[in-house]
Scaffold this motif. Structure first.
Motif, mmCIF file in Angstrom:
data_model
loop_
_atom_site.group_PDB
_atom_site.id
_atom_site.type_symbol
_atom_site.label_atom_id
_atom_site.label_comp_id
_atom_site.label_asym_id
_atom_site.label_seq_id
_atom_site.Cartn_x
_atom_site.Cartn_y
_atom_site.Cartn_z
ATOM 1 N N ARG A 259 -5.056 11.862 -0.254
ATOM 2 C CA ARG A 259 -4.476 12.137 1.066
ATOM 3 C C ARG A 259 -4.920 11.082 2.078
ATOM 4 O O ARG A 259 -4.126 10.585 2.880
ATOM 5 N N GLN A 260 -6.207 10.732 2.040
ATOM 6 C CA GLN A 260 -6.731 9.716 2.954
ATOM 7 C C GLN A 260 -5.998 8.387 2.758
ATOM 8 O O GLN A 260 -5.567 7.750 3.734
ATOM 9 N N TYR A 261 -5.846 7.978 1.513
ATOM 10 C CA TYR A 261 -5.177 6.706 1.212
ATOM 11 C C TYR A 261 -3.735 6.729 1.704
ATOM 12 O O TYR A 261 -3.246 5.752 2.299
ATOM 13 N N ASN A 265 -2.621 4.513 5.245
ATOM 14 C CA ASN A 265 -1.729 3.388 4.990
ATOM 15 C C ASN A 265 -0.321 3.634 5.509
ATOM 16 O O ASN A 265 0.416 2.675 5.779
ATOM 17 N N ALA A 266 0.061 4.915 5.665
ATOM 18 C CA ALA A 266 1.355 5.212 6.285
ATOM 19 C C ALA A 266 1.308 4.850 7.767
ATOM 20 O O ALA A 266 2.302 4.399 8.350
ATOM 21 N N MET A 272 -6.330 1.145 4.494
ATOM 22 C CA MET A 272 -7.328 1.539 3.500
ATOM 23 C C MET A 272 -7.007 0.816 2.194
ATOM 24 O O MET A 272 -5.862 0.835 1.731
ATOM 25 N N LYS A 273 -8.016 0.188 1.631
ATOM 26 C CA LYS A 273 -7.835 -0.522 0.368
ATOM 27 C C LYS A 273 -8.865 -0.021 -0.651
ATOM 28 O O LYS A 273 -9.956 0.412 -0.289
ATOM 29 N N LEU A 274 -8.458 -0.091 -1.898
ATOM 30 C CA LEU A 274 -9.342 0.257 -3.011
ATOM 31 C C LEU A 274 -9.611 -1.008 -3.801
ATOM 32 O O LEU A 274 -8.693 -1.617 -4.349
#
Length: 391
Positions: A259-261, A265-266, A272-274
């Motif tokens: 959900r955070q990602y 990013n929306a 947010m990057k992984l």
């Protein structure tokens, strides 16, 4: 310093506070997002969607021009069996903490929250309090020692002034003055300054062990890449391994990170990057990074138990630091650190690892609470404190 330790001006302008739209809110944040003192990712409008089980409001204080002079994401947690809420402003409000008329925007905030049904409020003032450079802490390391036992490299007069002003108005620092307070967000963080530095400066700022480990990862063939949402299950698997190995539990689900990602990013693509470290085709480490204007945060790290000798986490952090620098960030924030300087304390290993980047340990002002006026509100506040203590 004494010039900052002043009471409210004789005539305080009671700044008007109102609900603002996400568009107005984001425009204000953008205007404040350059440099190391920009807003926290915890005050983004999208963060409200990350926090399951909380309601929220976006509020703003009108300036003289009619445009917002400050904003805040207010999270509201219902108290079971009542129509009352606990109000929480994580690492906020985003306001001018140096303004002498603190009451000019705190008073309307408290009045608004009381009207909204809040029985208490917790805020996270953003000024720093004290800073220690890596060399100072390395020299101060010893059995039984803590950060507070070491003379700070820098004391921020603004942070000192804000703390005095809040105390004078009846606010209570969560956990008191204990270094291991009851803050929801870390009181002590580790930051690597990036502004005005070259990549050679950053490399030379790493200690010998870090440089050796980054070289070893490179020589061993560790590959660092930016992953995608599809890699979050693997990140979460490694996170559970890390929690078990290091003896902590964040208590977050895979759905939380997904959900955070998605929502971060929306709101802003690439926020947010992984990052992934691969060795011989296997993901050995995965770290998340969040960017807001001139600030970049290393949020959560995870790594496997095996093949640690190829140093995938060092390789990832160096890649993330370089990317933050290339982005033009003023600071790379490695988030929470323990307050212990005792090498025999298990938690000290995290601080020691971050010290190797050559940055600074920073003590924030921590989080502050106050119950809102009313007998019922004070009773609910005491009950809420007891609930948190049980947790």
């Amino acid at each position: 310093m004494s010039a900052l330790l002043v009471t409210a001006a004789p005539t305080v302008r009671d700044t008007r506070l109102r609900i603002v739209t996400p568009e107005v809110y984001r425009t204000f944040l953008t205007s404040r997002s350059t440099g190391a003192d920009g807003p926290s990712f915890l005050q983004l409008p999208s963060w409200a969607k990350v926090k399951d089980g909380w309601q929220h409001q976006l509020v703003g204080w009108d300036g003289e021009s009619g445009e917002p002079a400050g904003v805040a994401l207010v999270l509201l947690r219902p108290f079971p069996g009542t129509r009352k809420f606990f109000a929480y402003l994580p690492e906020g409000p985003v306001a001018d903490w140096s303004a002498p008329d603190l009451d000019g925007w705190l008073t309307p905030l408290l009045r608004h929250l009381r009207t909204a049904g809040a029985f208490a409020v917790r805020i996270g003032p953003t000024p720093a309090f004290r800073r220690w450079d890596a060399a100072t802490l390395k020299a101060g390391t010893g059995p039984g020692r803590k950060l507070a036992d070491v003379l700070a490299s820098e004391v921020d007069p603004l942070g000192t002034a804000v703390a005095e002003r809040l105390r004078a108005r009846g606010w209570r620092r969560c956990g008191g003055d204990s270094e291991d307070g009851a803050d929801a967000q870390p009181r002590f963080v580790y930051q690597v300054p990036l502004a005005g530095r070259t990549t050679d400066d950053l490399w030379n700022g790493l200690n010998q062990e870090w440089r050796r480990n980054v070289r070893k990862a490179r020589k061993s063939g560790v590959e660092t890449v930016v992953g995608s949402a599809a890699d979050l299950p693997e990140f979460y698997r490694l996170l559970r391994i890390t929690e078990e190995r290091d003896g902590f539990r964040l208590g977050r689900s895979l759905a939380y990170y997904q959900r955070q990602y998605e929502v971060l990013n929306a709101e802003h693509p690439g926020r947010m990057k992984l990052y992934l470290a691969r060795h011989e085709g296997e993901i050995l480490a995965a770290h998340t990074m969040i960017t807001v204007g001139g600030r970049v945060w290393y949020q959560t790290g995870a790594s496997a138990d095996h093949r640690r000798e190829v140093r995938p986490s060092n390789a990832l952090q160096w890649r993330m630091m370089l990317d933050a620098h290339a982005h033009g960030a003023a600071v790379y924030d490695m988030r929470g650190i323990p307050s212990t300087l005792d090498p025999g304390d298990r938690a000290h290993g995290l601080l020691r690892w971050k010290l190797g980047t050559g940055g600074q340990a920073v003590e924030t002002l921590g989080e502050w609470e106050t119950p809102l006026n009313g007998t019922t509100n004070h009773a609910l506040y005491r009950a809420f404190q007891a609930y948190l203590a049980r947790r």
